[in-house]
Scaffold this active site. Structure first.
Site, PDB file in Angstrom:
ATOM      1  N   TRP A 196       0.838  -1.212   0.000  1.00 33.95           N
ATOM      2  CA  TRP A 196       0.000   0.000   0.000  1.00 33.95           C
ATOM      3  C   TRP A 196       0.859   1.242   0.000  1.00 33.95           C
ATOM      4  CZ3 TRP A 196      -4.326  -1.275  -1.829  1.00 33.95           C
ATOM      5  CH2 TRP A 196      -4.891  -2.505  -1.526  1.00 33.95           C
ATOM      6  N   ASP A 248      -1.854   6.368   6.338  1.00 34.58           N
ATOM      7  CA  ASP A 248      -2.909   5.513   5.798  1.00 34.58           C
ATOM      8  C   ASP A 248      -3.260   4.525   6.908  1.00 34.58           C
ATOM      9  OD1 ASP A 248      -4.465   3.589   4.574  1.00 34.58           O
ATOM     10  OD2 ASP A 248      -3.017   3.089   3.003  1.00 34.58           O
ATOM     11  N   LYS A 282     -12.823  -1.926   6.068  1.00 36.00           N
ATOM     12  CA  LYS A 282     -12.157  -2.914   6.924  1.00 36.00           C
ATOM     13  C   LYS A 282     -12.558  -2.758   8.381  1.00 36.00           C
ATOM     14  CE  LYS A 282      -8.567  -3.434   3.584  1.00 36.00           C
ATOM     15  NZ  LYS A 282      -7.780  -2.448   2.861  1.00 36.00           N
TER      16      LYS A 282
END
Ligand code: PLP
Length: 264
Positions: free
Chosen positions: A102, A172, A196
């Site tokens: 990511w 993030d 999530k």
């Protein structure tokens, strides 16, 4: 039915009480005579939901006054680009701590419009650790440092906020937001796709410090206006209601946050 508990990253388990509530409000929301998906996003009934979601996030995360909270679309993946676009000019660069796929993707998007670089990558290329404070030196001319709090897929997680001196820090937090206390005041931007930890897919929470808001407004001015849908300042001014938001997603997010608060 026996409910399976999906622990995978991506759309994951939601609290059963929230799902049960959803069943009812899809058909009838409060006294509206219509379901939650069928009412105006500008109705008081909905803007109350949106405001409550923001208030709950502020309480749960201890978000300081002056920080803006917006709920956008496009996932964390859009934030890879949007954060860079709002904070970096073509001559600027940010430092990225590369601890997984990511972070790599975030850097790739930032590079499209800036001189951003990797601040730290594992020397052997294996994503099985995160760097200790002091094992990297932040570039003096970096506009900010970006990191991924929890490296979904690899299973490594920062156990404390990385020390980047006085540099603004962007995180993030898609796969661990609201799972533990976090010092929001140490961050300039926090973003997280909701699917999530916070709700359904299609909503992304973005938290912006006063510095980040100011910087976005300066960038916008220097470019003769950022694309509206990618403009943090505009999104904050319009309280996430510049265009039609994901109303069902924000409703569900608000209910999940209420459930988290109920857990104490
Ligand atoms: C899942 C995930 C993303 C991607 O999120 P989308 O909302 O699908 O764009 C980004 N960062 C992290 C850390 C993730 O776990």
């Amino acid at each position: 039915m026996t409910r399976l508990h999906n622990f995978s990253a991506g759309p994951a388990a939601l609290p059963l009480p929230v799902l049960e509530e959803l069943g009812g409000v899809l058909q009838e929301f409060g006294e509206m005579g219509a379901g939650i998906m069928e009412i105006s996003h500008r109705s008081k009934a909905f803007t109350d939901v949106s405001e409550r979601a923001e208030e709950r996030l502020r309480r749960l995360l201890g978000i300081p006054e002056g920080y803006a909270v917006v709920m956008l679309q496009g996932g964390a993946s859009l934030q890879f680009y949007m954060s860079a676009l709002n904070l970096l000019g073509p001559e600027d660069g940010a430092d990225f701590i590369i601890t997984g796929v990511w972070a790599e993707k975030a850097l790739k998007e930032a590079k499209r419009i800036s001189r951003s670089t990797a601040l730290w990558t594992p020397s052997d290329g294996i994503f099985n650790r995160v760097p200790a404070d002091g094992s990297y030196m932040v570039s003096s001319d970096a506009t900010y440092v970006h990191y991924t709090t929890n490296n979904t897929i690899f299973g490594t997680q920062f156990q404390s906020t990385p020390d980047v001196g006085a540099k603004p820090l962007i995180a993030d937090m898609s796969s661990d937001i609201c799972s533990r206390p976090v010092d929001v005041s140490k961050h300039a931007v926090i973003y997280a796709g909701a699917q999530k930890n916070l709700g359904p897919s299609g909503v992304t929470v973005v938290i912006l410090s006063p510095w980040a808001q100011q910087r976005s407004r300066e960038r916008s001015k220097s470019m003769g206006g950022l694309p509206s849908m990618l403009d943090y300042g505009l999104m904050a001014d319009k309280k996430s209601l510049f265009n039609t938001p994901n109303t069902l997603g924000i409703y569900t997010l608000e209910r999940v946050l209420a459930w988290i608060e109920d857990q104490g």
